[in-house]
Design a protein around this motif. Structure first.
Motif, PDB file in Angstrom:
ATOM      1  N   GLN A 222       0.815  -1.218   0.000  1.00  0.00           N
ATOM      2  CA  GLN A 222       0.000   0.000   0.000  1.00  0.00           C
ATOM      3  C   GLN A 222       0.848   1.267   0.000  1.00  0.00           C
ATOM      4  OE1 GLN A 222      -3.440   0.008  -0.169  1.00  0.00           O
ATOM      5  NE2 GLN A 222      -3.220  -2.213  -0.450  1.00  0.00           N
ATOM      6  N   ASN A 330      -2.426  -8.829   9.940  1.00  0.00           N
ATOM      7  CA  ASN A 330      -3.231  -7.811   9.264  1.00  0.00           C
ATOM      8  C   ASN A 330      -3.379  -6.554  10.108  1.00  0.00           C
ATOM      9  OD1 ASN A 330      -3.663  -9.321   6.946  1.00  0.00           O
ATOM     10  ND2 ASN A 330      -5.534 -10.275   7.742  1.00  0.00           N
ATOM     11  N   GLN A 334      -2.012  -2.852   9.128  1.00  0.00           N
ATOM     12  CA  GLN A 334      -2.913  -1.716   8.984  1.00  0.00           C
ATOM     13  C   GLN A 334      -2.453  -0.523   9.809  1.00  0.00           C
ATOM     14  OE1 GLN A 334      -5.499  -1.384   6.737  1.00  0.00           O
ATOM     15  NE2 GLN A 334      -5.158   0.720   7.441  1.00  0.00           N
ATOM     16  N   HIS A 335      -1.956  -0.775  11.005  1.00  0.00           N
ATOM     17  CA  HIS A 335      -1.448   0.328  11.831  1.00  0.00           C
ATOM     18  C   HIS A 335      -0.187   0.941  11.210  1.00  0.00           C
ATOM     19  CE1 HIS A 335      -4.417  -0.193  14.869  1.00  0.00           C
ATOM     20  NE2 HIS A 335      -3.942  -1.328  15.341  1.00  0.00           N
ATOM     21  N   THR A 338      -1.460   3.146   8.513  1.00  0.00           N
ATOM     22  CA  THR A 338      -2.069   4.357   9.075  1.00  0.00           C
ATOM     23  C   THR A 338      -1.011   5.398   9.402  1.00  0.00           C
ATOM     24  OG1 THR A 338      -3.964   3.153   9.989  1.00  0.00           O
ATOM     25  CG2 THR A 338      -3.414   5.270  11.014  1.00  0.00           C
TER      26      THR A 338
END
Length: 389
Positions: A222, A330, A334-335, A338
């Motif tokens: 990402q 996961n 994700q953190h 972020t």
């Protein structure tokens, strides 16, 4: 061992003999700081400084510890000589109390302290409080230590509960956290172009470096500009290198190996986010309170880690970082995404990290509490009740 001691804070403080396996290694910086900064009259006794037979093929401290705990047919063993040397230093220092680091070392020291009626305080650090191979079933290996010790110290609240589970009397258990020296660590601003993640620690099972790499790989998909440096070595190093290569992440991940403490501090000040995916290892091995996390926070870094052992004591979820359950790849990814996409949030959490750690885990707070524990222990028994050496 001669140390450049910090000035003591008061007159008439108890004399403390601080017993450790050894000082001087990069991984033992915390012990050296304890010896130098504890505001009492402290002398250091290094157990592994005892002359010993050559031990080819390994310099691993745990193996050296087990050699000293293993039964031997001859009475003239290294352990016997080490105990005699310990007695001699007790006589030379006229210690009022003894502070011992790690449970296995306390097993060797407790008999002498009990015989001479010198109060014993034992501080546990991690594996020694959790791993069955060290505690024995139900804490059986520590039964005599728990009985004779004046205070039994855990470096996290989770550890204090664990010590109770393996048989330590509740009334003897004390919580005394780790500390960090803020003068050794500087802060730097968030890099808005490519967020730099940093991990520091041995590449071992309970640090789960492969899980960190799995999470980073997902974050990298990402956020292709992010980077990760891992400082440390260990038995999982080759597996990590293979995973990095197989995942085509060689351009984004650097395994830097072990580095001097001062160099680690420099890399912390040049990084943006600290990551560590600690888990319970085989044989119930756990962290204590990872010093690396405290050092990252004092460097102004937000932390992404796990709800493991003492980590929730020092990372305030949503304030100084994010925590996930063990093996939640996961969630960790994700953190990381972020924080990579929200440099303002990362900077805000990093500032909160430094402020909270500077306040709650300062020398004054943590070593002051440890000094009070030792001072109280030194009062039992009183000097006129103690057997003379």
């Amino acid at each position: 061992m001669s140390l450049n001691r910090e000035p003591v804070s008061s007159l008439g403080e108890p004399r403390v003999l601080y017993v450790v396996w050894e000082l001087g290694n990069v991984s033992e910086t915390f012990l050296t700081q304890t010896a130098k900064r504890l505001p009492l009259d402290v002398r250091v006794h290094e157990w592994l400084a005892t002359p010993k037979e050559p031990q080819p093929g390994s310099h691993n401290i745990l193996e050296r510890v087990w050699r000293r705990l293993s039964p031997r047919p001859s009475k003239n063993t290294n352990a016997d000589r080490a105990q005699n040397r310990f007695r001699e230093q007790l006589a030379a220092t006229e210690a009022d109390t003894v502070l011992v680091d790690t449970g296995p070392l306390a097993m060797l020291v407790a008999t002498v302290c009990k015989e001479l009626s010198i109060p014993l305080c034992v501080r546990f650090h991690g594996v020694d409080a959790y791993a069955t191979r060290l505690t024995g079933e139900g804490g059986n290996n520590y039964r005599d230590v728990f009985q004779s010790a004046q205070s039994i110290i855990g470096v996290s609240r989770h550890m204090c509960e664990q010590l109770k589970q393996v048989g330590a009397p509740d009334e003897k258990i004390r919580y005394s956290a780790y500390f960090v020296d803020p003068t050794l660590f500087d802060t730097s601003g968030i890099n808005t172009e490519a967020i730099r993640f940093l991990a520091v620690g041995r590449l071992v099972e309970k640090k789960a470096p492969l899980v960190t790499l799995m999470a980073f790989r997902r974050a990298l998909e990402q956020c292709p500009d992010i980077r990760l440096m891992i400082i440390g070595d260990g038995p999982m190093e080759q597996a990590c290198r293979q995973f990095i290569r197989a995942s085509r992440m060689s351009h984004a991940v650097e395994l830097a190996g072990p580095l001097p403490h001062e160099t680690v501090a420099e890399f912390m000040s040049a990084s943006d986010v600290f990551v560590q995916h600690s888990v319970a290892g085989t044989d119930n091995d756990h962290e204590g309170t990872p010093v690396g996390i405290l050092e990252a926070q004092i460097s102004g870094l937000p932390v992404v880690s796990t709800r493991h052992a003492g980590i929730p004591d020092v990372v305030k979820e949503g304030v100084t970082g994010f925590l996930v359950d063990e093996f939640d790849v996961n969630g960790m990814a994700q953190h990381m995404i972020t924080l990579a996409q929200s440099p303002g949030l990362a900077q805000q959490m990093g500032a909160a990290s430094r402020e909270i750690v500077s306040s709650e885990f300062s020398f004054d707070n943590t070593l002051g509490k440890l000094a009070r524990i030792l001072t109280e222990a030194a009062k039992v028994p009183s000097g006129d009740q103690r057997k003379r050496l």
